[in-house]
Design a protein around this motif. Structure first.
Motif, PDB file in Angstrom:
ATOM      1  N   HIS A   1      12.137   9.753  -2.470  1.00  0.00           N
ATOM      2  CA  HIS A   1      11.376   8.523  -2.290  1.00  0.00           C
ATOM      3  C   HIS A   1      12.230   7.349  -1.868  1.00  0.00           C
ATOM      4  O   HIS A   1      11.713   6.313  -1.456  1.00  0.00           O
ATOM      5  CB  HIS A   1      10.668   8.164  -3.599  1.00  0.00           C
ATOM      6  N   GLN A   2      13.540   7.479  -1.969  1.00  0.00           N
ATOM      7  CA  GLN A   2      14.416   6.331  -1.760  1.00  0.00           C
ATOM      8  C   GLN A   2      14.290   5.744  -0.363  1.00  0.00           C
ATOM      9  O   GLN A   2      14.379   4.514  -0.183  1.00  0.00           O
ATOM     10  CB  GLN A   2      15.882   6.709  -2.031  1.00  0.00           C
TER      11      GLN A   2
ATOM     12  N   PRO B   1       1.627   6.646  -8.250  1.00  0.00           N
ATOM     13  CA  PRO B   1       0.945   7.658  -9.073  1.00  0.00           C
ATOM     14  C   PRO B   1       1.678   8.988  -9.167  1.00  0.00           C
ATOM     15  O   PRO B   1       1.533   9.702 -10.159  1.00  0.00           O
ATOM     16  CB  PRO B   1      -0.409   7.823  -8.367  1.00  0.00           C
ATOM     17  N   SER B   2       2.456   9.325  -8.152  1.00  0.00           N
ATOM     18  CA  SER B   2       3.233  10.563  -8.221  1.00  0.00           C
ATOM     19  C   SER B   2       4.642  10.332  -8.745  1.00  0.00           C
ATOM     20  O   SER B   2       5.225  11.219  -9.384  1.00  0.00           O
ATOM     21  CB  SER B   2       3.299  11.226  -6.840  1.00  0.00           C
ATOM     22  N   LEU B   3       5.214   9.150  -8.493  1.00  0.00           N
ATOM     23  CA  LEU B   3       6.597   8.889  -8.897  1.00  0.00           C
ATOM     24  C   LEU B   3       6.723   8.507 -10.366  1.00  0.00           C
ATOM     25  O   LEU B   3       7.687   8.903 -11.030  1.00  0.00           O
ATOM     26  CB  LEU B   3       7.199   7.777  -8.028  1.00  0.00           C
ATOM     27  N   VAL B   4       5.783   7.706 -10.857  1.00  0.00           N
ATOM     28  CA  VAL B   4       5.895   7.229 -12.229  1.00  0.00           C
ATOM     29  C   VAL B   4       5.910   8.373 -13.240  1.00  0.00           C
ATOM     30  O   VAL B   4       6.773   8.403 -14.135  1.00  0.00           O
ATOM     31  CB  VAL B   4       4.773   6.212 -12.540  1.00  0.00           C
ATOM     32  N   PRO B   5       4.993   9.348 -13.158  1.00  0.00           N
ATOM     33  CA  PRO B   5       5.075  10.453 -14.124  1.00  0.00           C
ATOM     34  C   PRO B   5       6.379  11.241 -14.020  1.00  0.00           C
ATOM     35  O   PRO B   5       6.909  11.719 -15.030  1.00  0.00           O
ATOM     36  CB  PRO B   5       3.874  11.336 -13.749  1.00  0.00           C
ATOM     37  N   LYS B   6       6.909  11.373 -12.822  1.00  0.00           N
ATOM     38  CA  LYS B   6       8.108  12.198 -12.624  1.00  0.00           C
ATOM     39  C   LYS B   6       9.384  11.460 -13.003  1.00  0.00           C
ATOM     40  O   LYS B   6      10.286  12.032 -13.620  1.00  0.00           O
ATOM     41  CB  LYS B   6       8.174  12.650 -11.170  1.00  0.00           C
ATOM     42  N   LEU B   7       9.474  10.171 -12.633  1.00  0.00           N
ATOM     43  CA  LEU B   7      10.721   9.435 -12.808  1.00  0.00           C
ATOM     44  C   LEU B   7      10.774   8.614 -14.080  1.00  0.00           C
ATOM     45  O   LEU B   7      11.819   8.523 -14.724  1.00  0.00           O
ATOM     46  CB  LEU B   7      10.940   8.500 -11.612  1.00  0.00           C
ATOM     47  N   MET B   8       9.666   8.015 -14.444  1.00  0.00           N
ATOM     48  CA  MET B   8       9.702   6.981 -15.479  1.00  0.00           C
ATOM     49  C   MET B   8       9.195   7.458 -16.828  1.00  0.00           C
ATOM     50  O   MET B   8       9.668   7.004 -17.856  1.00  0.00           O
ATOM     51  CB  MET B   8       8.920   5.755 -15.013  1.00  0.00           C
TER      52      MET B   8
ATOM     53  N   TYR C   1       0.812  -1.210   0.000  1.00  0.00           N
ATOM     54  CA  TYR C   1       0.000   0.000   0.000  1.00  0.00           C
ATOM     55  C   TYR C   1       0.850   1.266   0.000  1.00  0.00           C
ATOM     56  O   TYR C   1       0.393   2.323  -0.451  1.00  0.00           O
ATOM     57  CB  TYR C   1      -0.969  -0.030   1.177  1.00  0.00           C
ATOM     58  N   GLY C   2       2.076   1.159   0.489  1.00  0.00           N
ATOM     59  CA  GLY C   2       2.995   2.281   0.333  1.00  0.00           C
ATOM     60  C   GLY C   2       3.333   2.524  -1.129  1.00  0.00           C
ATOM     61  O   GLY C   2       3.386   3.674  -1.588  1.00  0.00           O
ATOM     62  N   ALA C   3       3.541   1.422  -1.871  1.00  0.00           N
ATOM     63  CA  ALA C   3       3.807   1.555  -3.306  1.00  0.00           C
ATOM     64  C   ALA C   3       2.583   2.089  -4.042  1.00  0.00           C
ATOM     65  O   ALA C   3       2.704   2.914  -4.952  1.00  0.00           O
ATOM     66  CB  ALA C   3       4.227   0.204  -3.879  1.00  0.00           C
ATOM     67  N   PHE C   4       1.388   1.616  -3.654  1.00  0.00           N
ATOM     68  CA  PHE C   4       0.161   2.149  -4.257  1.00  0.00           C
ATOM     69  C   PHE C   4       0.084   3.668  -4.086  1.00  0.00           C
ATOM     70  O   PHE C   4      -0.377   4.385  -4.975  1.00  0.00           O
ATOM     71  CB  PHE C   4      -1.068   1.516  -3.608  1.00  0.00           C
ATOM     72  N   ASN C   5       0.509   4.141  -2.930  1.00  0.00           N
ATOM     73  CA  ASN C   5       0.470   5.573  -2.653  1.00  0.00           C
ATOM     74  C   ASN C   5       1.567   6.327  -3.402  1.00  0.00           C
ATOM     75  O   ASN C   5       1.370   7.476  -3.815  1.00  0.00           O
ATOM     76  CB  ASN C   5       0.619   5.807  -1.149  1.00  0.00           C
ATOM     77  N   ALA C   6       2.708   5.675  -3.595  1.00  0.00           N
ATOM     78  CA  ALA C   6       3.867   6.364  -4.161  1.00  0.00           C
ATOM     79  C   ALA C   6       3.847   6.428  -5.682  1.00  0.00           C
ATOM     80  O   ALA C   6       4.204   7.465  -6.276  1.00  0.00           O
ATOM     81  CB  ALA C   6       5.150   5.683  -3.689  1.00  0.00           C
TER      82      ALA C   6
ATOM     83  N   TYR D   1       5.205   6.456   4.161  1.00  0.00           N
ATOM     84  CA  TYR D   1       5.837   6.936   2.923  1.00  0.00           C
ATOM     85  C   TYR D   1       5.962   8.456   2.925  1.00  0.00           C
ATOM     86  O   TYR D   1       7.032   9.009   2.641  1.00  0.00           O
ATOM     87  CB  TYR D   1       5.048   6.470   1.706  1.00  0.00           C
ATOM     88  N   GLN D   2       4.857   9.130   3.242  1.00  0.00           N
ATOM     89  CA  GLN D   2       4.883  10.586   3.195  1.00  0.00           C
ATOM     90  C   GLN D   2       5.812  11.159   4.265  1.00  0.00           C
ATOM     91  O   GLN D   2       6.517  12.153   4.020  1.00  0.00           O
ATOM     92  CB  GLN D   2       3.474  11.143   3.380  1.00  0.00           C
ATOM     93  N   GLY D   3       5.822  10.533   5.447  1.00  0.00           N
ATOM     94  CA  GLY D   3       6.708  11.006   6.496  1.00  0.00           C
ATOM     95  C   GLY D   3       8.168  10.888   6.124  1.00  0.00           C
ATOM     96  O   GLY D   3       8.961  11.816   6.345  1.00  0.00           O
TER      97      GLY D   3
END
Length: 315
Positions: free
Chosen positions: A253-254, A116-123, A109-114, A243-245
């Motif tokens: 994100h690392q 949607p914001s990481l894929v457009p920016k990183l990938m 669920y941390g990955a589910f949260n991460a 994740y957000q913390g």
């Protein structure tokens, strides 16, 4: 709103199907003194599985031939079951399973949260495509991985599948944490990590929850499984906050994915050291564990066939 409303449809459907076809727990009926009802449910299970030769009669303890309750009240029985799974040899098993399920849900669920914001920016800049396509490709990968997980849950030992999951999610999380530049290797590591994080949990999920159920004697199985799943759900609830913390504290994100890799590595060692295999007749409840269970739970003691880890042959 439409998505939330449509998501309630399957829950309503399964609620109706459960009301129509799902029988009550035989152990619960027995604890209330309804031996006839308990045997009737067991008989339906026997016939549904085609195991007509299995004896489903419930033996009464010596001196009790009245059909009166053979064990404590449901409330007391539940307390005894909780005490059973949290003490003795089963206590370490419960702690390990709770930790594993917590980490599993935290990572998923941390990955589910991460993502949607990481894929457009990183990938997306690397692939030169749409973020929707990148997210959809990861979601579609889950389908064949679910099928692999189903096959593995039927054909492979539980702990072997879990070892594959732990190793895979640890490596994938490390790759995703380390990728992100526009070099060929780093870009490949990012994509491999992304697909691994999406796929390996699907491979391990069936074996994980089957392992959790099989790790307890039948008389304490419902309580044990409920505790393990409940702790896992706490991990799911906390995942976005963790994740957000970590993202706010480190600025990237690392940190979260490095944490996931470390937890998976520790889960590998904990499973290796503190749990026993349950696949294909192997017992996770040695004789001393069954003796401890029987001493606390009269239902198990008065019905030896219900104390075995694999059940009474209905399957």
């Amino acid at each position: 709103r439409k998505l939330l409303v449509s998501a309630a449809g399957p829950a309503l459907l399964f609620a109706l199907l459960s009301w129509a076809f799902l029988g009550e727990s035989p152990a619960h009926l027995e604890s209330k003194g309804d031996l006839v009802g308990a045997e009737d449910v067991l008989d339906k299970m026997r016939r549904s599985n085609g195991q007509y030769h299995v004896d489903v009669s419930i033996e009464l303890p010596r001196g009790n031939h009245s059909g009166a309750p053979t064990s404590k009240s449901p409330e007391t029985a539940g307390g005894l079951q909780l005490q059973t799974i949290c003490s003795g040899r089963l206590g370490m098993t419960t702690a390990t399973l709770c930790f594993i399920c917590f980490c599993y849900n935290l990572s998923v669920y941390g990955a589910f949260n991460a993502f949607p914001s990481l894929v457009p920016k990183l990938m997306t800049p690397i692939a030169g495509g749409s973020p929707v396509v990148a997210l959809a490709s990861g979601a579609l990968l889950e389908i064949p991985c679910d099928l692999i997980g189903l096959w593995a849950g039927v054909c492979l030992p539980r702990k072997v599948v879990l070892y594959i999951y732990f190793a895979g999610i640890a490596l994938s999380s490390a790759l995703f944490a380390g990728g992100g530049s526009f070099s060929t290797w780093s870009s490949s590591a990012l994509w491999l990590g992304y697909y691994g994080i999406k796929g390996f949990p699907q491979i391990g999920s069936i074996s994980l929850y089957t392992f959790a159920a099989e790790s307890y004697p039948v008389a304490a199985r419902a309580t044990g499984t409920a505790v393990v799943i409940g702790v896992g759900r706490i991990g799911a609830v906390l995942a976005p906050l963790v994740y957000q913390g970590l993202h706010d504290a480190t600025g990237n994100h690392q940190a979260f994915f490095i944490l996931v890799a470390a937890l998976a590595a520790f889960s590998f060692g904990a499973t290796w050291s503190w749990t026993l295999e349950t696949y294909c007749g192997s017992t996770a409840a040695p004789e001393k564990v069954l003796e401890e269970t029987n001493a606390r739970l009269p239902f198990a003691a008065s019905n030896p066939s219900h104390g075995a880890t694999q059940g009474n042959g209905l399957c």
